[in-house]
Scaffold this motif. Structure first.
Motif, PDB file in Angstrom:
ATOM      1  N   LYS A   1       0.854  -1.190   0.000  1.00 14.87           N
ATOM      2  CA  LYS A   1       0.000   0.000   0.000  1.00 14.87           C
ATOM      3  C   LYS A   1       0.890   1.240   0.000  1.00 14.87           C
ATOM      4  N   VAL A   2       0.766   2.025  -1.061  1.00 15.22           N
ATOM      5  CA  VAL A   2       1.546   3.253  -1.209  1.00 15.22           C
ATOM      6  C   VAL A   2       0.583   4.428  -1.086  1.00 15.22           C
ATOM      7  N   GLU A   3       0.823   5.263  -0.062  1.00 15.00           N
ATOM      8  CA  GLU A   3      -0.109   6.358   0.226  1.00 15.00           C
ATOM      9  C   GLU A   3       0.600   7.708   0.207  1.00 15.00           C
TER      10      GLU A   3
ATOM     11  N   ILE B   1       1.988   9.830  -5.043  1.00 12.84           N
ATOM     12  CA  ILE B   1       1.838   8.468  -5.576  1.00 12.84           C
ATOM     13  C   ILE B   1       0.937   7.656  -4.651  1.00 12.84           C
ATOM     14  N   ASN B   2      -0.133   7.102  -5.215  1.00 11.45           N
ATOM     15  CA  ASN B   2      -1.091   6.303  -4.450  1.00 11.45           C
ATOM     16  C   ASN B   2      -1.505   5.073  -5.252  1.00 11.45           C
ATOM     17  N   PHE B   3      -1.310   3.891  -4.679  1.00 13.53           N
ATOM     18  CA  PHE B   3      -1.858   2.674  -5.281  1.00 13.53           C
ATOM     19  C   PHE B   3      -1.724   1.518  -4.290  1.00 13.53           C
ATOM     20  N   GLU B   4      -2.454   0.445  -4.568  1.00 13.86           N
ATOM     21  CA  GLU B   4      -2.375  -0.781  -3.773  1.00 13.86           C
ATOM     22  C   GLU B   4      -2.107  -1.962  -4.692  1.00 13.86           C
TER      23      GLU B   4
ATOM     24  N   THR C   1       3.341   0.648   3.092  1.00 16.15           N
ATOM     25  CA  THR C   1       3.032  -0.440   4.015  1.00 16.15           C
ATOM     26  C   THR C   1       3.127  -1.764   3.271  1.00 16.15           C
ATOM     27  N   LEU C   2       3.926  -2.695   3.820  1.00 18.59           N
ATOM     28  CA  LEU C   2       4.117  -4.003   3.212  1.00 18.59           C
ATOM     29  C   LEU C   2       3.543  -5.078   4.125  1.00 18.59           C
ATOM     30  N   GLY C   3       2.915  -6.079   3.510  1.00 19.04           N
ATOM     31  CA  GLY C   3       2.290  -7.136   4.292  1.00 19.04           C
ATOM     32  C   GLY C   3       2.956  -8.488   4.150  1.00 19.04           C
ATOM     33  N   GLY C   4       4.283  -8.479   3.955  1.00 17.49           N
ATOM     34  CA  GLY C   4       4.975  -9.763   3.818  1.00 17.49           C
ATOM     35  C   GLY C   4       6.470  -9.582   3.629  1.00 17.49           C
ATOM     36  N   THR C   5       7.166 -10.706   3.464  1.00 15.40           N
ATOM     37  CA  THR C   5       8.609 -10.685   3.267  1.00 15.40           C
ATOM     38  C   THR C   5       8.937 -10.193   1.856  1.00 15.40           C
TER      39      THR C   5
END
Length: 243
Positions: free
Chosen positions: A7-9, A48-51, A87-91
């Motif tokens: 998630k890039v906010e 920059i915003n995207f998921e 925000t990253l949700g993993g390795t």
């Protein structure tokens, strides 16, 4: 567990472009204290915003200077955003630059363990998988040679073999598949396909839209540090040729 893994906010990156040459850190500090260090602000990324969902393969594309590699480095944690959050949700297994994480004075064998440690891989796991790394890179005869003597293709082989020895949640690749001979590129492509089949999320930068079409199902087009389009690869490919 959320389906969103990246998630890039509101991410923005600003670099200071100093107007005069400074030769050492002491000179920088002195000039800063005296308010004599003039610089221009260069915004490499703006708003920059995207998921990215788990299992997606997303390309960041754009002309030279568009900000795609800067964005990739920001997501990988190499650069800290001036504003906004990632925000990253993993390795993560990042392949950002050839030779990144290598000590050029050390041998290829020593760099396998050094680079593995930098990527956060346990030493026992690296020992267990060492031979697989050697076999994939096809560098068995050169493992006791300092990597300063390696060609860019050899560096790519070793770096890719180390970074992909296990299946990460997120694989970040910047132009690495454009280095080396065609057989090696095909080998990398096959390994990436296997990782994608296992659920790995891919963030990919390439100047080759044909390569992007082979690897990704979605692309984000950047121009002068701003997002222009986030859509299917075919749609972005058409617009890429128009900017």
């Amino acid at each position: 567990m959320s389906d969103t893994i990246v998630k890039v906010e509101n991410v923005e990156i600003m670099f200071r472009l100093y107007r005069e040459q400074v030769h050492n850190l002491k000179e920088v500090v002195i000039k800063k204290l005296k308010r004599q260090l003039a610089y221009d602000e260069f915004w490499a990324l703006r708003d920059i915003n995207f998921e990215v969902k788990r299992g997606e393969s997303v390309a960041l594309v754009g002309k030279n200077g568009s900000g795609k590699s800067t964005l990739l480095k920001t997501i990988a944690g190499v650069l800290k955003p001036t504003a906004g959050t990632v925000t990253l949700g993993g390795t993560v297994a990042p392949m950002i630059e050839l030779g990144a994480g290598f000590d050029f004075e050390l041998t290829a064998r020593e760099n396998v363990f050094l680079n593995g440690a930098i990527l956060g891989y346990p030493k026992d796991m690296m020992q267990e998988n060492y031979q697989k790394i050697v076999e994939f890179s096809e560098l068995e005869e050169f493992m006791d040679v300092p990597v300063k003597n390696f060609s860019s293709g050899m560096m790519a082989r070793l770096g890719f073999a180390i970074a992909t020895i296990y299946t990460p949640d997120i694989l970040i690749v910047d132009e690495i598949l454009s280095v080396g001979d065609q057989a090696f590129q095909l080998k990398c492509q096959t390994r990436i396909d296997e990782m994608l089949s296992s659920g790995t999320t891919l963030l990919f930068v390439s100047h080759s839209m044909e390569q992007v079409k082979q690897v990704c199902n979605r692309a984000i087009l950047l121009s002068h540090g701003r997002m222009i389009l986030d859509d299917k690869v075919d749609t972005v490919s058409y617009c890429y040729d128009e900017i």
